[in-house]
Design a protein around this motif. Structure first.
Motif, PDB file in Angstrom:
ATOM      1  N   PHE A 125       0.832  -1.210   0.000  1.00  0.00           N
ATOM      2  CA  PHE A 125       0.000   0.000   0.000  1.00  0.00           C
ATOM      3  C   PHE A 125       0.871   1.267   0.000  1.00  0.00           C
ATOM      4  O   PHE A 125       0.530   2.254  -0.660  1.00  0.00           O
ATOM      5  N   LEU A 126       1.987   1.225   0.737  1.00  0.00           N
ATOM      6  CA  LEU A 126       2.880   2.388   0.746  1.00  0.00           C
ATOM      7  C   LEU A 126       3.519   2.618  -0.615  1.00  0.00           C
ATOM      8  O   LEU A 126       3.885   3.746  -0.935  1.00  0.00           O
ATOM      9  N   CYS A 127       3.683   1.571  -1.401  1.00  0.00           N
ATOM     10  CA  CYS A 127       4.215   1.732  -2.763  1.00  0.00           C
ATOM     11  C   CYS A 127       3.125   2.139  -3.749  1.00  0.00           C
ATOM     12  O   CYS A 127       3.398   2.824  -4.735  1.00  0.00           O
ATOM     13  N   LEU A 128       1.897   1.707  -3.480  1.00  0.00           N
ATOM     14  CA  LEU A 128       0.800   2.010  -4.398  1.00  0.00           C
ATOM     15  C   LEU A 128       0.330   3.455  -4.283  1.00  0.00           C
ATOM     16  O   LEU A 128      -0.028   4.085  -5.289  1.00  0.00           O
ATOM     17  N   VAL A 129       0.345   4.001  -3.070  1.00  0.00           N
ATOM     18  CA  VAL A 129      -0.157   5.367  -2.854  1.00  0.00           C
ATOM     19  C   VAL A 129       0.663   6.413  -3.615  1.00  0.00           C
ATOM     20  O   VAL A 129       0.105   7.239  -4.353  1.00  0.00           O
ATOM     21  N   PRO A 130       2.011   6.452  -3.473  1.00  0.00           N
ATOM     22  CA  PRO A 130       2.756   7.481  -4.214  1.00  0.00           C
ATOM     23  C   PRO A 130       2.693   7.307  -5.721  1.00  0.00           C
ATOM     24  O   PRO A 130       2.658   8.311  -6.459  1.00  0.00           O
ATOM     25  N   ALA A 131       2.663   6.054  -6.191  1.00  0.00           N
ATOM     26  CA  ALA A 131       2.567   5.847  -7.638  1.00  0.00           C
ATOM     27  C   ALA A 131       1.248   6.375  -8.178  1.00  0.00           C
ATOM     28  O   ALA A 131       1.205   7.023  -9.239  1.00  0.00           O
ATOM     29  N   SER A 132       0.164   6.152  -7.450  1.00  0.00           N
ATOM     30  CA  SER A 132      -1.144   6.640  -7.910  1.00  0.00           C
ATOM     31  C   SER A 132      -1.220   8.164  -7.835  1.00  0.00           C
ATOM     32  O   SER A 132      -1.719   8.823  -8.767  1.00  0.00           O
ATOM     33  N   TRP A 133      -0.750   8.717  -6.720  1.00  0.00           N
ATOM     34  CA  TRP A 133      -0.802  10.175  -6.560  1.00  0.00           C
ATOM     35  C   TRP A 133       0.082  10.869  -7.596  1.00  0.00           C
ATOM     36  O   TRP A 133      -0.315  11.864  -8.218  1.00  0.00           O
ATOM     37  N   PHE A 134       1.284  10.340  -7.811  1.00  0.00           N
ATOM     38  CA  PHE A 134       2.194  10.931  -8.788  1.00  0.00           C
ATOM     39  C   PHE A 134       1.578  10.872 -10.190  1.00  0.00           C
ATOM     40  O   PHE A 134       1.634  11.850 -10.955  1.00  0.00           O
ATOM     41  N   THR A 135       0.984   9.730 -10.540  1.00  0.00           N
ATOM     42  CA  THR A 135       0.364   9.592 -11.863  1.00  0.00           C
ATOM     43  C   THR A 135      -0.805  10.560 -12.019  1.00  0.00           C
ATOM     44  O   THR A 135      -0.991  11.172 -13.093  1.00  0.00           O
ATOM     45  N   ASN A 136      -1.592  10.738 -10.977  1.00  0.00           N
ATOM     46  CA  ASN A 136      -2.718  11.668 -11.050  1.00  0.00           C
ATOM     47  C   ASN A 136      -2.238  13.103 -11.255  1.00  0.00           C
ATOM     48  O   ASN A 136      -2.832  13.861 -12.051  1.00  0.00           O
ATOM     49  N   GLU A 137      -1.166  13.504 -10.566  1.00  0.00           N
ATOM     50  CA  GLU A 137      -0.643  14.865 -10.740  1.00  0.00           C
ATOM     51  C   GLU A 137      -0.120  15.081 -12.153  1.00  0.00           C
ATOM     52  O   GLU A 137      -0.342  16.132 -12.772  1.00  0.00           O
ATOM     53  N   VAL A 138       0.589  14.077 -12.685  1.00  0.00           N
ATOM     54  CA  VAL A 138       1.152  14.222 -14.037  1.00  0.00           C
ATOM     55  C   VAL A 138       0.045  14.315 -15.074  1.00  0.00           C
ATOM     56  O   VAL A 138       0.085  15.153 -15.995  1.00  0.00           O
ATOM     57  N   ILE A 139      -0.973  13.466 -14.962  1.00  0.00           N
ATOM     58  CA  ILE A 139      -2.059  13.467 -15.937  1.00  0.00           C
ATOM     59  C   ILE A 139      -2.883  14.749 -15.827  1.00  0.00           C
ATOM     60  O   ILE A 139      -3.321  15.325 -16.845  1.00  0.00           O
ATOM     61  N   THR A 140      -3.097  15.243 -14.600  1.00  0.00           N
ATOM     62  CA  THR A 140      -3.868  16.480 -14.420  1.00  0.00           C
ATOM     63  C   THR A 140      -3.172  17.664 -15.083  1.00  0.00           C
ATOM     64  O   THR A 140      -3.811  18.477 -15.776  1.00  0.00           O
ATOM     65  N   LYS A 141      -1.862  17.772 -14.897  1.00  0.00           N
ATOM     66  CA  LYS A 141      -1.127  18.869 -15.528  1.00  0.00           C
ATOM     67  C   LYS A 141      -1.031  18.690 -17.041  1.00  0.00           C
ATOM     68  O   LYS A 141      -0.983  19.678 -17.785  1.00  0.00           O
ATOM     69  N   PHE A 142      -1.008  17.440 -17.488  1.00  0.00           N
ATOM     70  CA  PHE A 142      -0.954  17.194 -18.931  1.00  0.00           C
ATOM     71  C   PHE A 142      -2.250  17.632 -19.611  1.00  0.00           C
ATOM     72  O   PHE A 142      -2.231  18.169 -20.728  1.00  0.00           O
ATOM     73  N   LEU A 143      -3.371  17.426 -18.946  1.00  0.00           N
ATOM     74  CA  LEU A 143      -4.665  17.804 -19.520  1.00  0.00           C
ATOM     75  C   LEU A 143      -5.014  19.263 -19.288  1.00  0.00           C
ATOM     76  O   LEU A 143      -6.015  19.749 -19.835  1.00  0.00           O
ATOM     77  N   ASP A 144      -4.222  19.976 -18.489  1.00  0.00           N
ATOM     78  CA  ASP A 144      -4.484  21.393 -18.232  1.00  0.00           C
ATOM     79  C   ASP A 144      -4.063  22.203 -19.451  1.00  0.00           C
ATOM     80  O   ASP A 144      -2.898  22.177 -19.875  1.00  0.00           O
ATOM     81  N   SER A 145      -5.001  22.932 -20.009  1.00  0.00           N
ATOM     82  CA  SER A 145      -4.713  23.704 -21.225  1.00  0.00           C
ATOM     83  C   SER A 145      -3.851  24.935 -20.940  1.00  0.00           C
ATOM     84  O   SER A 145      -3.239  25.490 -21.863  1.00  0.00           O
ATOM     85  N   VAL A 147      -1.153  24.976 -19.221  1.00  0.00           N
ATOM     86  CA  VAL A 147       0.264  24.588 -19.151  1.00  0.00           C
ATOM     87  C   VAL A 147       0.811  24.532 -20.564  1.00  0.00           C
ATOM     88  O   VAL A 147       0.224  23.895 -21.454  1.00  0.00           O
ATOM     89  N   PRO A 148       1.929  25.191 -20.848  1.00  0.00           N
ATOM     90  CA  PRO A 148       2.494  25.142 -22.198  1.00  0.00           C
ATOM     91  C   PRO A 148       2.942  23.732 -22.563  1.00  0.00           C
ATOM     92  O   PRO A 148       3.268  22.908 -21.703  1.00  0.00           O
ATOM     93  N   GLU A 149       2.961  23.456 -23.854  1.00  0.00           N
ATOM     94  CA  GLU A 149       3.291  22.105 -24.314  1.00  0.00           C
ATOM     95  C   GLU A 149       4.722  21.712 -23.982  1.00  0.00           C
ATOM     96  O   GLU A 149       5.023  20.531 -23.801  1.00  0.00           O
ATOM     97  N   SER A 150       5.602  22.675 -23.878  1.00  0.00           N
ATOM     98  CA  SER A 150       6.999  22.348 -23.556  1.00  0.00           C
ATOM     99  C   SER A 150       7.171  21.913 -22.097  1.00  0.00           C
ATOM    100  O   SER A 150       8.197  21.317 -21.754  1.00  0.00           O
ATOM    101  N   ASN A 151       6.185  22.204 -21.260  1.00  0.00           N
ATOM    102  CA  ASN A 151       6.265  21.828 -19.844  1.00  0.00           C
ATOM    103  C   ASN A 151       5.345  20.662 -19.485  1.00  0.00           C
ATOM    104  O   ASN A 151       5.130  20.393 -18.308  1.00  0.00           O
ATOM    105  N   LYS A 152       4.829  19.982 -20.493  1.00  0.00           N
ATOM    106  CA  LYS A 152       3.962  18.848 -20.232  1.00  0.00           C
ATOM    107  C   LYS A 152       4.774  17.559 -20.139  1.00  0.00           C
ATOM    108  O   LYS A 152       5.702  17.341 -20.918  1.00  0.00           O
ATOM    109  N   PHE A 153       4.392  16.737 -19.174  1.00  0.00           N
ATOM    110  CA  PHE A 153       5.085  15.468 -18.950  1.00  0.00           C
ATOM    111  C   PHE A 153       4.069  14.347 -18.948  1.00  0.00           C
ATOM    112  O   PHE A 153       2.857  14.567 -18.828  1.00  0.00           O
TER     113      PHE A 153
END
Length: 237
Positions: A125-145, A147-153
């Motif tokens: 569970f301690l390994c699953l929580v950061p992986a899920s949270w990190f993935t959610n942050e990356v996807i949220t910023k990627f879908l944010d219009s 954020v410039p395309e050069s700063n999308k991950f």
């Protein structure tokens, strides 16, 4: 089943350690005008790396902890705790394996196996929580219009390694917990037998002792008449 769970947990702790150290938790996305670029950026928990098309590779460590975002600080802490708990679980699992001679009797082995399973489940569970949270942050910023395309991950390979490792740890933990569940009948303490050579020698000694006791019993049961070695005239008068 316990050996299978032990192998899964071992793979899980190896994957969690590798994922913690890898610098590619998120990588620069190839979108829009950023498809053809001479620079590729990667960011991890401990360092940021840049790869150039010329073949050069440079990394920068993240020295300041307070300047990091909350999800990154949480990912650091939970991944380190995951590795520590998984290592403790491996030590307890080596004592709780039924195929080993160390670790005490059945009761102590059962308790060690259940404790190791709990450590593996908590580490998963301690390994699953950061992986899920990190993935959610990356996807949220990627879908944010905004954020410039050069700063999308996008999520990197280390995130997928963390997800797989969490699955291995959870499965290994559940196997160890289920392998010792239920009521056990029979003696609770494990009887450790000596080696075959020593056991054979003990049996021979016991047989010799029994023979000596039988001879002594037969000699003591003889009548006084049988114990006489000479002849007396009174016996025939």
């Amino acid at each position: 089943m316990q050996i299978f769970g032990f192998v899964l947990a071992l793979l899980g702790i190896m994957g969690a350690t590798v994922a913690t150290l890898l610098p590619n938790w998120k990588v620069s996305a190839d979108v829009g005008s950023n498809i053809i670029t001479a620079i590729s950026q990667m960011q991890g928990l401990w360092m940021d790396c840049t790869w150039y098309s010329t073949g050069m590779f440079s990394c920068t460590l993240k020295y300041s902890v307070l300047s990091l975002p909350a999800y990154l600080q949480t990912a650091r802490t939970t991944m380190v705790l995951c590795c520590v708990l998984a290592a403790m679980g491996l030590c307890l699992a080596s004592l709780g394996l039924k195929c080993t001679r160390w670790g005490g009797g059945r009761r102590s082995k059962r308790h060690a196996a259940i404790a190791s399973g709990g450590c593996f489940v908590a580490a998963g569970f301690l390994c699953l929580v950061p992986a899920s949270w990190f993935t959610n942050e990356v996807i949220t910023k990627f879908l944010d219009s905004s954020v410039p395309e050069s700063n999308k991950f996008e999520p990197g390979g280390a995130v997928y390694v963390a997800f797989v490792s969490a699955g291995f740890l959870l499965m290994g933990g559940f196997i160890f917990c289920m392998s010792c569940s239920g009521k056990r009948h029979g003696p609770q303490d494990l009887v450790l037998l000596p080696p075959p050579d020593k056991l054979l020698l003990q049996q021979q000694q016991q047989q010799l002792l029994q023979q000596q006791q039988e001879l002594q019993h037969q000699y003591c049961s003889l009548s006084p008449l049988d114990n006489k070695t000479g002849y007396s005239l009174q016996d025939y008068v």
